[in-house]
Design a protein around this motif. Sequence first.
Motif, PDB file in Angstrom:
ATOM      1  N   MET A   1      30.434  36.555  48.040  1.00 55.44           N
ATOM      2  CA  MET A   1      31.675  36.369  47.288  1.00 55.44           C
ATOM      3  C   MET A   1      31.419  35.738  45.926  1.00 55.44           C
ATOM      4  SD  MET A   1      33.830  35.026  50.578  1.00 55.44           S
ATOM      5  CE  MET A   1      33.666  35.954  52.115  1.00 55.44           C
ATOM      6  N   LEU A   2      30.508  34.786  45.871  1.00 51.18           N
ATOM      7  CA  LEU A   2      30.203  34.147  44.598  1.00 51.18           C
ATOM      8  C   LEU A   2      29.608  35.141  43.606  1.00 51.18           C
ATOM      9  CD1 LEU A   2      29.854  31.630  42.803  1.00 51.18           C
ATOM     10  CD2 LEU A   2      27.648  31.257  43.919  1.00 51.18           C
ATOM     11  N   PHE A   3      28.604  35.882  44.036  1.00 46.20           N
ATOM     12  CA  PHE A   3      27.936  36.813  43.124  1.00 46.20           C
ATOM     13  C   PHE A   3      28.840  37.982  42.738  1.00 46.20           C
ATOM     14  CE2 PHE A   3      24.071  34.786  44.909  1.00 46.20           C
ATOM     15  CZ  PHE A   3      23.491  34.394  43.710  1.00 46.20           C
ATOM     16  N   SER A   4      29.857  38.265  43.556  1.00 45.72           N
ATOM     17  CA  SER A   4      30.774  39.355  43.192  1.00 45.72           C
ATOM     18  C   SER A   4      31.627  39.000  41.981  1.00 45.72           C
ATOM     19  CB  SER A   4      31.683  39.694  44.370  1.00 45.72           C
ATOM     20  OG  SER A   4      32.651  38.669  44.594  1.00 45.72           O
ATOM     21  N   GLY A   5      31.761  37.702  41.678  1.00 51.05           N
ATOM     22  CA  GLY A   5      32.589  37.294  40.546  1.00 51.05           C
ATOM     23  C   GLY A   5      31.808  36.836  39.345  1.00 51.05           C
ATOM     24  N   LEU A   6      30.492  37.079  39.328  1.00 51.78           N
ATOM     25  CA  LEU A   6      29.667  36.703  38.187  1.00 51.78           C
ATOM     26  C   LEU A   6      29.433  37.900  37.271  1.00 51.78           C
ATOM     27  CD1 LEU A   6      27.050  34.371  39.955  1.00 51.78           C
ATOM     28  CD2 LEU A   6      29.255  33.762  38.905  1.00 51.78           C
ATOM     29  N   GLY A   7      28.777  37.676  36.138  1.00 51.01           N
ATOM     30  CA  GLY A   7      28.588  38.744  35.157  1.00 51.01           C
ATOM     31  C   GLY A   7      29.679  38.694  34.105  1.00 51.01           C
ATOM     32  N   ASP A   8      29.736  39.731  33.254  1.00 48.53           N
ATOM     33  CA  ASP A   8      30.775  39.743  32.230  1.00 48.53           C
ATOM     34  C   ASP A   8      32.140  39.934  32.889  1.00 48.53           C
ATOM     35  OD1 ASP A   8      31.609  42.807  31.976  1.00 48.53           O
ATOM     36  OD2 ASP A   8      29.425  42.728  32.210  1.00 48.53           O
TER      37      ASP A   8
ATOM     38  N   GLU B   1      48.080  33.069  36.830  1.00 53.35           N
ATOM     39  CA  GLU B   1      47.611  32.580  38.138  1.00 53.35           C
ATOM     40  C   GLU B   1      46.659  31.397  38.027  1.00 53.35           C
ATOM     41  OE1 GLU B   1      47.631  36.821  40.648  1.00 53.35           O
ATOM     42  OE2 GLU B   1      45.769  36.020  39.781  1.00 53.35           O
ATOM     43  N   LYS B   2      46.219  31.068  36.823  1.00 52.48           N
ATOM     44  CA  LYS B   2      45.127  30.116  36.660  1.00 52.48           C
ATOM     45  C   LYS B   2      45.384  28.786  37.360  1.00 52.48           C
ATOM     46  CE  LYS B   2      42.212  27.878  33.202  1.00 52.48           C
ATOM     47  NZ  LYS B   2      41.821  27.815  31.766  1.00 52.48           N
ATOM     48  N   TYR B   3      46.528  28.160  37.069  1.00 51.84           N
ATOM     49  CA  TYR B   3      46.760  26.835  37.623  1.00 51.84           C
ATOM     50  C   TYR B   3      47.210  26.888  39.082  1.00 51.84           C
ATOM     51  CZ  TYR B   3      45.926  25.111  32.980  1.00 51.84           C
ATOM     52  OH  TYR B   3      45.326  24.826  31.777  1.00 51.84           O
ATOM     53  N   TRP B   4      47.751  28.021  39.501  1.00 50.72           N
ATOM     54  CA  TRP B   4      47.997  28.213  40.930  1.00 50.72           C
ATOM     55  C   TRP B   4      46.664  28.285  41.678  1.00 50.72           C
ATOM     56  CZ3 TRP B   4      52.626  27.594  43.039  1.00 50.72           C
ATOM     57  CH2 TRP B   4      53.754  27.735  42.225  1.00 50.72           C
ATOM     58  N   ALA B   5      45.689  28.915  41.028  1.00 53.95           N
ATOM     59  CA  ALA B   5      44.357  28.996  41.632  1.00 53.95           C
ATOM     60  C   ALA B   5      43.727  27.608  41.729  1.00 53.95           C
ATOM     61  CB  ALA B   5      43.463  29.917  40.816  1.00 53.95           C
ATOM     62  N   LEU B   6      43.973  26.762  40.714  1.00 53.09           N
ATOM     63  CA  LEU B   6      43.452  25.400  40.761  1.00 53.09           C
ATOM     64  C   LEU B   6      44.069  24.629  41.930  1.00 53.09           C
ATOM     65  CD1 LEU B   6      41.811  23.062  39.579  1.00 53.09           C
ATOM     66  CD2 LEU B   6      43.754  22.574  38.053  1.00 53.09           C
ATOM     67  N   ALA B   7      45.372  24.796  42.108  1.00 56.72           N
ATOM     68  CA  ALA B   7      46.028  24.142  43.244  1.00 56.72           C
ATOM     69  C   ALA B   7      45.470  24.681  44.559  1.00 56.72           C
ATOM     70  CB  ALA B   7      47.537  24.360  43.169  1.00 56.72           C
TER      71      ALA B   7
ATOM     72  N   MET C   1      39.067  30.931  44.559  1.00 51.28           N
ATOM     73  CA  MET C   1      39.975  30.119  43.756  1.00 51.28           C
ATOM     74  C   MET C   1      39.242  29.568  42.522  1.00 51.28           C
ATOM     75  SD  MET C   1      42.854  30.292  45.429  1.00 51.28           S
ATOM     76  CE  MET C   1      42.316  31.957  45.868  1.00 51.28           C
ATOM     77  N   GLY C   2      37.972  29.159  42.734  1.00 53.61           N
ATOM     78  CA  GLY C   2      37.185  28.656  41.612  1.00 53.61           C
ATOM     79  C   GLY C   2      36.883  29.730  40.589  1.00 53.61           C
ATOM     80  N   LEU C   3      36.568  30.940  41.050  1.00 55.94           N
ATOM     81  CA  LEU C   3      36.292  32.056  40.132  1.00 55.94           C
ATOM     82  C   LEU C   3      37.524  32.407  39.313  1.00 55.94           C
ATOM     83  CD1 LEU C   3      34.157  34.368  42.473  1.00 55.94           C
ATOM     84  CD2 LEU C   3      33.333  33.126  40.457  1.00 55.94           C
ATOM     85  N   ILE C   4      38.676  32.419  39.975  1.00 53.97           N
ATOM     86  CA  ILE C   4      39.918  32.760  39.266  1.00 53.97           C
ATOM     87  C   ILE C   4      40.248  31.702  38.222  1.00 53.97           C
ATOM     88  CG2 ILE C   4      42.421  33.031  39.560  1.00 53.97           C
ATOM     89  CD1 ILE C   4      41.793  34.238  42.340  1.00 53.97           C
ATOM     90  N   TYR C   5      40.041  30.438  38.560  1.00 55.04           N
ATOM     91  CA  TYR C   5      40.385  29.365  37.626  1.00 55.04           C
ATOM     92  C   TYR C   5      39.383  29.271  36.477  1.00 55.04           C
ATOM     93  CZ  TYR C   5      41.139  24.682  35.770  1.00 55.04           C
ATOM     94  OH  TYR C   5      41.359  23.628  34.927  1.00 55.04           O
TER      95      TYR C   5
END
Length: 571
Positions: free
Chosen positions: A68-75, A182-188, A508-512
Motif C-alpha cells: 500500500m505504501l509503495f502504491s502511493g509513491l512516485g510522481d 479531502e486533505k484535512y478529513w484524511a488527517l483526522a 490516510m497519510g498518503l492522501i494528506y
Amino acid sequence: MGFPSIDAEEVGNTGLFWLFLSYGYVLYYASNLISEGSDLLLLIPSMAGLVGGVVLPLLGAVPDGAIMLFSGLGDIETAQETLSVGVGALAGSTIMLLTIPWALSVYAGRVDIGLDGKPNYFGKPKLSPSNVNDFGDKTGVSISPEVKQGGTIMLVTLLPYFLIQGPALFIHGPTEDVAAGEKYWALAGLIICLSGFFAYLYMQVQASNKGMDRLQRVQVMKRLMQEGAVSLRGALRANIVEIEMKTKSNTRDAHGTTYGAVEVVDTSDTQPEINTNPPPEVRSILKDVLGEAFQHFDTDGNGTLSKKEVQIFLHDFHETIDDSEVEKIFDVLDVDRNGVVDFDEFIGACYYFIVHNEVKEAESDEKRASDFSTSTHKIMTKEAGGIFNEDDEGEEEEEVPEDILHLSPEEQQKAIKMRAFRMLTIGTGLVILFSDPMVDVMQEIAVRMGLSPFYVSFILAPLASNASEVIASQYYASKKTRKTVSVAFSALEGAAAMMNTFCLSIFMGLIYWRGLAWQYTAETIAIVMVELILSILVQREVMTMKWGLVAFSLFPLSLVLVATLEAYGFD
C-alpha cells in the motif's frame, strides 16, 4: 531503477507472468519468515507479552502495508493511478481473510452437531463418516466469547472509513479539487487510525500479560515441538520458571503441599527427594501442551503409559534420559508398582524432567539418543498415528535442526531468540525490497488485460501477502477443539483489525501528505458490508457449515458488488 532492476513494461507477457510468480513467491516466503520468527519469540517468556500484543499483529500487516505504501509513491499522476493497486490489496486482503480462510477453518474444524444443537467435541470420532459430506446444519464449530468480542472490535475499527468516505461522497470535480477537499478529513482519519492502532495494541498487550493469549502460545509450542524446531525443555522450561517466579516461592496449600521453584533436597546420603507436584498454573499449561501427545502414546486407550512408553515419549521429543533416571521417577510415581502412570502422574514426571534433567553432552549420548529416537519414532508413528496429529500417517519426517535440540534449555532460548530476530530481519527486508516492483507488475498486468488495477491486486495481492495467515488458521482449526478453532478465528479477526487501523493509516497519510484523492466509494462499501455481515455471524453460539459457505461466498460477491456500484457511477 533500484534492485530488482527489471522494468515490468519492458518484458513480454511470459516474462511478466514469471516476474509476478517470482516476486509473489519472495513476498510469500518473506511473510512466512515473519510469521515463523514471531511464533518463535512467543517461546521467550520475557518477550511473550510484547510479541503477542505488538509484534505479531504489527509484523503480520507489514507485507500488505508495504504494498500500500509503495502504491502511493512516485510522481503524483502515476501515484494516483497506482493507488488503486494499494486499495485493491487493502480490500482484497481484508475481505479474503474474513471469507475464504474463515470458511476453510469452519470446514477443517467442524464436528458433529448434537441433538441439543451444540458441537460434539467429545465424540469419537468427532466427525461421523455419515456427515463428512454435509454442508448444512449437521456439522459446525463453536464460537467462543473471544471471537464474539473480536467481531465487535473489528466493527469499531471501521470508523475511519466513514470519516474519509463521508466527504468523498459530496466532493466532486477534478482529482486535484477532490484531493484538496479531502486533505484535512484524511488527517483526522489518520489520527483516528493511529489512535485505534495503538489502542488495539494496548488491548492486546494487556490481554497477553493476563495470559489471555495462552491458547495461541500453547498451540505454537505444540507445533514447534511437532516440527522438531525445539525440544520439550527448550519449549517449556523458561515458561515454567517465569510462572514460578511470579508466584511466591515455596507457598503452601491448605494441605501443606509445596509449590514453586522445586529444589532437590538431600534427605539421605545419596538419594535426593523428587518433587513431581507442579504449581496449578504450570500443571494446567503442561496438560494443554502434552494432552494430545499422551493420548497418542496411550495406544491401548487405557489412560496409562508404561515406563517404556514414557521413555519413548521423551526421546521422540528430542530429550535424552538415562534408564536410571526413568526408574527413579517411576519409583516415586508408581506407588502400586504396576509399571504404568496415569495422565496426572505423567504430567508430574514431565515437570520433574523439564525442571531438573541436565543435558547429556557426551557425544555417545547424543548418538544413542538419535538412534533411539529414530527407531522409536517409526514405531510410534505406526502405532499412534503421529504426535499431535491424527492424520499425518505416511508423511515424510522433517529433518530435525540438531544445532538447537542438543543445547541446554537456556542455550536453546538464546538460539531461538537469535533465529527469530534473523528471520524477522530477513523477512521484513525482503518485503521492503520486493513490494515496490510487485506493485509495478500488478499495475502492468492490469494495463495489458484492460482491467482496473483494483481488480488485479484484489485477487493477486492476498496470495502473496496473506498466505501464512491462511495456512496457520487451517493448522489450528484442523485440531477440532474449541480452543484451537477460537485461535484460528481470533487471528483472522485481528488481521482485519490491523487492516482497518495500521494499513488504512498509510492511505490516510498518503492522501494528506501527497495530495492524493480517495475515490473508492464502491470498494469502501464492499469492505464495510463484509465485515458487518461477518461480525453478525460470529454472534451466534455455533457456526454450521452452511454459514461457513455463506462466509465463503462473500468474496466473489464483494467483487460483483464493487463492479455493480462502479457501473452505477460510484467513483
